[in-house]
Design an enzyme around this catalytic site. Structure first.
Site, mmCIF file in Angstrom:
data_model
loop_
_atom_site.group_PDB
_atom_site.id
_atom_site.type_symbol
_atom_site.label_atom_id
_atom_site.label_comp_id
_atom_site.label_asym_id
_atom_site.label_seq_id
_atom_site.Cartn_x
_atom_site.Cartn_y
_atom_site.Cartn_z
ATOM 1 N N GLY A 153 1.698 29.344 18.620
ATOM 2 C CA GLY A 153 1.627 28.340 19.663
ATOM 3 C C GLY A 153 0.284 28.353 20.362
ATOM 4 O O GLY A 153 -0.482 29.308 20.262
ATOM 5 N N SER A 154 0.005 27.293 21.086
ATOM 6 C CA SER A 154 -1.175 27.267 21.942
ATOM 7 C C SER A 154 -0.866 28.049 23.231
ATOM 8 O O SER A 154 0.265 28.457 23.470
ATOM 9 C CB SER A 154 -1.552 25.830 22.271
ATOM 10 N N GLY A 155 -1.893 28.224 24.048
ATOM 11 C CA GLY A 155 -1.732 28.974 25.290
ATOM 12 C C GLY A 155 -2.200 30.399 25.206
ATOM 13 O O GLY A 155 -2.148 31.132 26.197
ATOM 14 N N HIS A 156 -2.669 30.827 24.005
ATOM 15 C CA HIS A 156 -3.113 32.207 23.809
ATOM 16 C C HIS A 156 -4.618 32.289 23.602
ATOM 17 O O HIS A 156 -5.129 33.311 23.148
ATOM 18 C CB HIS A 156 -2.400 32.826 22.609
ATOM 19 N N HIS A 172 4.504 35.298 25.775
ATOM 20 C CA HIS A 172 5.091 34.035 26.223
ATOM 21 C C HIS A 172 5.889 34.236 27.506
ATOM 22 O O HIS A 172 6.677 33.372 27.894
ATOM 23 C CB HIS A 172 6.017 33.457 25.150
#
Length: 331
Positions: A54-57, A219
């Site tokens: 996922g994105s956000g990392h 997350h």
């Protein structure tokens, strides 16, 4: 919470477009599939390396596409696995005569997407393998995983297999190297605050001002314990003890030591943690001979940090020392 954002649904595409526009000579971007690809890919003289998640990392994984690292990244939405067709398209774009390696952090959604993508890509005649990364010692199983989670230690697997690919090694050998590095890499993190996904607009979970979450996932998944805040020396003990005892690492070992920020921690605090961890390891006869301090795998704007150790030998050390060029820095 105020953020630099337009439509939350457009957050990831707008971020990827900006990344590509800032690096026009080295990266290409396909908005249909969220793909960030090396401009010089594919290269039939090397195995191609793909990572998703996922994105956000960020900077993982879209900001570590470049020479000696990834050939392509196919992120999903924030904290969401990429759709299977994104992964398949990434494999098509960078397929080479030497094959394609898919790297997957061990989360249930990512695992399902990449395993299906491997089957579909192989059915098209693409030579492809998948390698799972599971460096987190905090929990064995969670709502999101079967087994351990893949967290900041993924950087070292990417760096090693990327270097091996640039050296022209074959797919089986690169898988062996990736599995070897994963087997000697351990991570544990701690959160001081929650993170705020753009689509949610408020913190993902609640944590009191006087509390910390020990063993947090990237997350925001729960860790080993929610407890009262303690000084940095004690926080490092909470992280190091489970890491060191896991393989275990022991006196005489040379290690790579990473202190990774989770998105909202000042670099000054990360160096403070590094100094404490370095001295505590040295007191046990464990010698950090390679050092990494900064943001490598974040959780949006979460205040917190993780510590990663990699047990080094001559082969792993040489791979980590190999040159690499990516948008955010040159290794």
């Amino acid at each position: 919470m105020k953020k630099f954002i337009n439509d939350p649904k457009a957050f990831v595409p707008e971020m990827l477009k900006g990344l590509a526009l800032a690096n026009p000579d080295t990266l290409t971007y396909d908005p249909k599939y969220n793909l960030i690809v090396r401009a010089d890919a594919p290269n039939n003289d090397k195995v191609s390396i793909i990572q998703g998640s996922g994105s956000g990392h960020e900077p993982a994984h879209v900001m570590i596409v470049g020479k000696g690292m990834l050939d392509a990244a196919c992120p999903g939405d924030v904290f969401a696995a990429p759709p299977t067709d994104f992964v398949v398209e990434a494999a098509r774009r960078v397929k080479s005569d030497k094959g394609v390696l898919l790297l997957v952090n061990n989360y249930t959604g990512d695992k399902m997407a990449f395993e299906m993508a491997e089957e579909l890509a192989a059915a098209e005649g693409i030579k492809v393998r998948t390698l799972f990364i599971d460096d987190d010692v905090a929990v064995k199983d969670s709502l999101y995983t079967i087994g351990r989670r893949g967290v900041a230690g993924n950087f070292f697997v990417i760096k090693a297999v990327g270097a091996a690919a640039e050296a022209g090694k074959d797919l089986d050998e690169i898988v062996r190297i990736g599995e070897k590095v994963n087997a000697v890499t351990r991570t544990m993190g701690v959160a001081l605050t929650a993170c705020t996904p753009p689509a949610k607009g408020e913190p993902l979970f609640e944590i009191r001002d006087d509390e910390i979450e020990v063993g947090i996932g990237i997350h925001g998944e729960p860790g080993r314990a929610r407890q009262k805040w303690v000084p940095a020396n004690e926080i490092v003990d909470l992280l190091l003890e489970p890491i060191v005892s896991d393989i275990p690492y022991s006196s005489g070992d040379d290690v790579a030591l990473m202190v990774n920020g989770l998105g909202g921690t000042p670099i000054s605090e990360l160096y403070l943690l590094y100094g404490i961890a370095h001295e505590k390891l040295a007191a046990q006869g464990i010698t950090p001979t390679r050092s990494y301090v900064g943001e490598y795998c974040t959780s949006l704007d979460m205040a917190g940090a993780s510590i990663t150790l990699v047990k080094l030998d001559d082969e792993i050390r040489e791979l980590l020392e190999a040159p690499a060029e990516i948008p955010i820095r040159t290794f």
